[in-house]
Design a protein around this motif. Sequence first.
Motif, PDB file in Angstrom:
ATOM      1  N   THR A   1       1.059  -1.220   0.415  1.00  0.00           N
ATOM      2  CA  THR A   1       0.225   0.113   0.314  1.00  0.00           C
ATOM      3  C   THR A   1       0.756   1.180  -0.321  1.00  0.00           C
ATOM      4  N   LEU A   2       1.906   0.917   0.825  1.00  0.00           N
ATOM      5  CA  LEU A   2       2.957   2.480   0.316  1.00  0.00           C
ATOM      6  C   LEU A   2       3.698   2.836  -0.507  1.00  0.00           C
ATOM      7  N   ASN A   3       3.994   1.866  -0.973  1.00  0.00           N
ATOM      8  CA  ASN A   3       4.504   1.806  -2.454  1.00  0.00           C
ATOM      9  C   ASN A   3       3.952   1.578  -3.351  1.00  0.00           C
ATOM     10  N   SER A   4       2.142   2.141  -3.264  1.00  0.00           N
ATOM     11  CA  SER A   4       1.824   2.578  -4.391  1.00  0.00           C
ATOM     12  C   SER A   4       1.165   4.045  -4.227  1.00  0.00           C
ATOM     13  N   VAL A   5       1.221   4.119  -2.994  1.00  0.00           N
ATOM     14  CA  VAL A   5       1.106   5.620  -3.139  1.00  0.00           C
ATOM     15  C   VAL A   5       2.631   6.290  -2.977  1.00  0.00           C
ATOM     16  N   PHE A   6       3.322   5.941  -2.903  1.00  0.00           N
ATOM     17  CA  PHE A   6       4.968   6.276  -3.792  1.00  0.00           C
ATOM     18  C   PHE A   6       4.400   6.242  -5.293  1.00  0.00           C
ATOM     19  N   ASP A   7       4.398   5.919  -5.947  1.00  0.00           N
ATOM     20  CA  ASP A   7       3.676   5.495  -7.061  1.00  0.00           C
ATOM     21  C   ASP A   7       2.928   6.936  -7.550  1.00  0.00           C
ATOM     22  N   ASN A   8       1.745   6.861  -6.541  1.00  0.00           N
ATOM     23  CA  ASN A   8       0.963   8.282  -6.848  1.00  0.00           C
ATOM     24  C   ASN A   8       1.750   9.412  -6.967  1.00  0.00           C
ATOM     25  N   TYR A   9       2.969  10.080  -6.708  1.00  0.00           N
ATOM     26  CA  TYR A   9       3.673  10.589  -6.612  1.00  0.00           C
ATOM     27  C   TYR A   9       4.678  10.649  -8.039  1.00  0.00           C
ATOM     28  N   LYS A  10       5.003   9.694  -8.298  1.00  0.00           N
ATOM     29  CA  LYS A  10       5.509   8.553  -9.819  1.00  0.00           C
ATOM     30  C   LYS A  10       6.948   8.642  -9.215  1.00  0.00           C
TER      31      LYS A  10
ATOM     32  N   VAL B   1      12.072  18.477 -11.428  1.00  0.00           N
ATOM     33  CA  VAL B   1      11.024  17.781 -10.744  1.00  0.00           C
ATOM     34  C   VAL B   1      10.998  16.064 -11.489  1.00  0.00           C
ATOM     35  N   ARG B   2      11.040  15.578 -12.422  1.00  0.00           N
ATOM     36  CA  ARG B   2      11.047  15.185 -13.335  1.00  0.00           C
ATOM     37  C   ARG B   2      12.190  13.492 -12.660  1.00  0.00           C
ATOM     38  N   GLU B   3      13.029  15.031 -13.351  1.00  0.00           N
ATOM     39  CA  GLU B   3      14.709  13.961 -12.428  1.00  0.00           C
ATOM     40  C   GLU B   3      14.864  13.848 -11.360  1.00  0.00           C
TER      41      GLU B   3
ATOM     42  N   LEU C   1      14.810   9.695  -6.933  1.00  0.00           N
ATOM     43  CA  LEU C   1      14.187   8.855  -5.851  1.00  0.00           C
ATOM     44  C   LEU C   1      13.995   7.261  -5.781  1.00  0.00           C
ATOM     45  N   SER C   2      13.328   7.642  -7.255  1.00  0.00           N
ATOM     46  CA  SER C   2      13.287   5.984  -7.562  1.00  0.00           C
ATOM     47  C   SER C   2      14.291   4.518  -7.577  1.00  0.00           C
ATOM     48  N   GLU C   3      15.671   5.310  -7.926  1.00  0.00           N
ATOM     49  CA  GLU C   3      16.974   4.067  -7.869  1.00  0.00           C
ATOM     50  C   GLU C   3      16.892   4.006  -6.712  1.00  0.00           C
ATOM     51  N   SER C   4      17.014   4.969  -5.786  1.00  0.00           N
ATOM     52  CA  SER C   4      17.063   4.683  -4.344  1.00  0.00           C
ATOM     53  C   SER C   4      16.643   2.652  -3.059  1.00  0.00           C
ATOM     54  N   LYS C   5      18.028   2.556  -2.754  1.00  0.00           N
ATOM     55  CA  LYS C   5      17.570   1.544  -2.585  1.00  0.00           C
ATOM     56  C   LYS C   5      16.480   1.837  -1.170  1.00  0.00           C
TER      57      LYS C   5
ATOM     58  N   THR D   1       4.285  19.853   0.368  1.00  0.00           N
ATOM     59  CA  THR D   1       5.200  18.499   0.188  1.00  0.00           C
ATOM     60  C   THR D   1       5.836  18.967  -0.139  1.00  0.00           C
ATOM     61  N   LEU D   2       6.961  17.880   0.439  1.00  0.00           N
ATOM     62  CA  LEU D   2       8.977  18.485   0.674  1.00  0.00           C
ATOM     63  C   LEU D   2       9.289  17.234   0.204  1.00  0.00           C
ATOM     64  N   TYR D   3      10.300  17.099  -0.940  1.00  0.00           N
ATOM     65  CA  TYR D   3      11.387  16.182  -0.977  1.00  0.00           C
ATOM     66  C   TYR D   3      13.202  16.957  -0.897  1.00  0.00           C
ATOM     67  N   VAL D   4      13.494  15.306  -0.308  1.00  0.00           N
ATOM     68  CA  VAL D   4      14.337  15.726   0.023  1.00  0.00           C
ATOM     69  C   VAL D   4      15.976  14.187  -0.047  1.00  0.00           C
ATOM     70  N   ALA D   5      16.599  15.181  -1.275  1.00  0.00           N
ATOM     71  CA  ALA D   5      17.535  14.663  -1.949  1.00  0.00           C
ATOM     72  C   ALA D   5      19.045  14.695  -1.565  1.00  0.00           C
ATOM     73  N   PRO D   6      19.380  14.504  -0.542  1.00  0.00           N
ATOM     74  CA  PRO D   6      20.594  15.596  -0.464  1.00  0.00           C
ATOM     75  C   PRO D   6      21.762  14.820  -1.241  1.00  0.00           C
ATOM     76  N   ASP D   7      21.914  13.956  -2.677  1.00  0.00           N
ATOM     77  CA  ASP D   7      22.775  12.884  -3.139  1.00  0.00           C
ATOM     78  C   ASP D   7      21.997  13.735  -4.861  1.00  0.00           C
ATOM     79  N   PHE D   8      20.988  14.315  -5.005  1.00  0.00           N
ATOM     80  CA  PHE D   8      20.730  14.686  -6.164  1.00  0.00           C
ATOM     81  C   PHE D   8      21.056  15.602  -6.419  1.00  0.00           C
ATOM     82  N   VAL D   9      21.598  15.808  -7.969  1.00  0.00           N
ATOM     83  CA  VAL D   9      21.888  16.972  -8.840  1.00  0.00           C
ATOM     84  C   VAL D   9      21.770  17.163 -10.216  1.00  0.00           C
ATOM     85  N   PRO D  10      20.859  17.821 -10.953  1.00  0.00           N
ATOM     86  CA  PRO D  10      19.955  17.934 -11.474  1.00  0.00           C
ATOM     87  C   PRO D  10      21.335  17.238 -12.967  1.00  0.00           C
TER      88      PRO D  10
END
Length: 280
Positions: free
Chosen positions: A71-80, A143-145, A150-154, A206-215
């Motif tokens: 269920t949690l995974n499907s909610v994440f999927d709603n945010y792509k 936002v897309r990148e 985040l989809s590639e995160s473990k 809504t807040l997204y935090v990705a310390p290791d993300f660089v466009p």
Amino acid sequence: MLSRTTALITRPLSSHCVSLCSQVAPVVEVRSISYLAQLRRQKTGRLTPHLFSSEADGWLIGSGQLGSDHTLNSVFDNYKIDVDGLAYRNLHPRALVTLANDRTMAPTRGVSSDNYQLVFGEKGPSSDSSARVVSINDYKEIVRELKEHLSESKVMFMHDGAVGSNPKAELRLRAMTNSASSALYLNHVVPKVNIKLVEDFQHSLTLYVAPDFVPSNASSFGFAEGKGFVLVDVARGIAIVAGTNSTVAIRDALSSISSPRFLREFSAVSLHADGIRKRL
């Protein structure tokens, strides 16, 4: 056979107890029902091994698989955000401390705003004409990148809470991050809202935090090399903290998306609690 168990905790027998028992009958090996259940769940892949250690005082076994909630995974999927690994929601601070084992990714305190850029999507606050603004196309690309990253995160963390010191004047927030240390910090500054079903949680921020993300093409977006950024969409109540794990950046992001809504919905001005404490 265990049909449904919410929690089982066992502790190893003391040497004194074992010696007394051995006088009655030989003791070859001590195995509790929870130990056997834990082995069975490990074999079937229904237990997260890194959260449990054989050196711990006891085993904690839940009724479902920790970190793998469809269920949690499907909610994440709603945010792509396509979760391939583990996912947690409002995880207990002790577990977050265990997972935040990379000291290089620990939140940095006292970092000034010179270490990251505050950027606005579409348009910034009318009072700040000097605010850096990205175009709508650049905003969508970032936002897309970010969501692909985040989809590639473990592992992914979701924190459902509320901004505001009064339950009668609060704004509900959903934060998503791939950093356990960031999730731990959010746990401290944003009180949890205990709604059992993740899909029933209604929020305006809504807040997204990705310390290791660089466009991929950061320079084309006007981002300085080696600096993180806070991207704020005031109209939609969305903020992104990327390229930095600064607690100041997270606070600025929360303030940037919540302040206009506090003023609009409650005719109230929001203030940082630490700022009030310093003035007092």
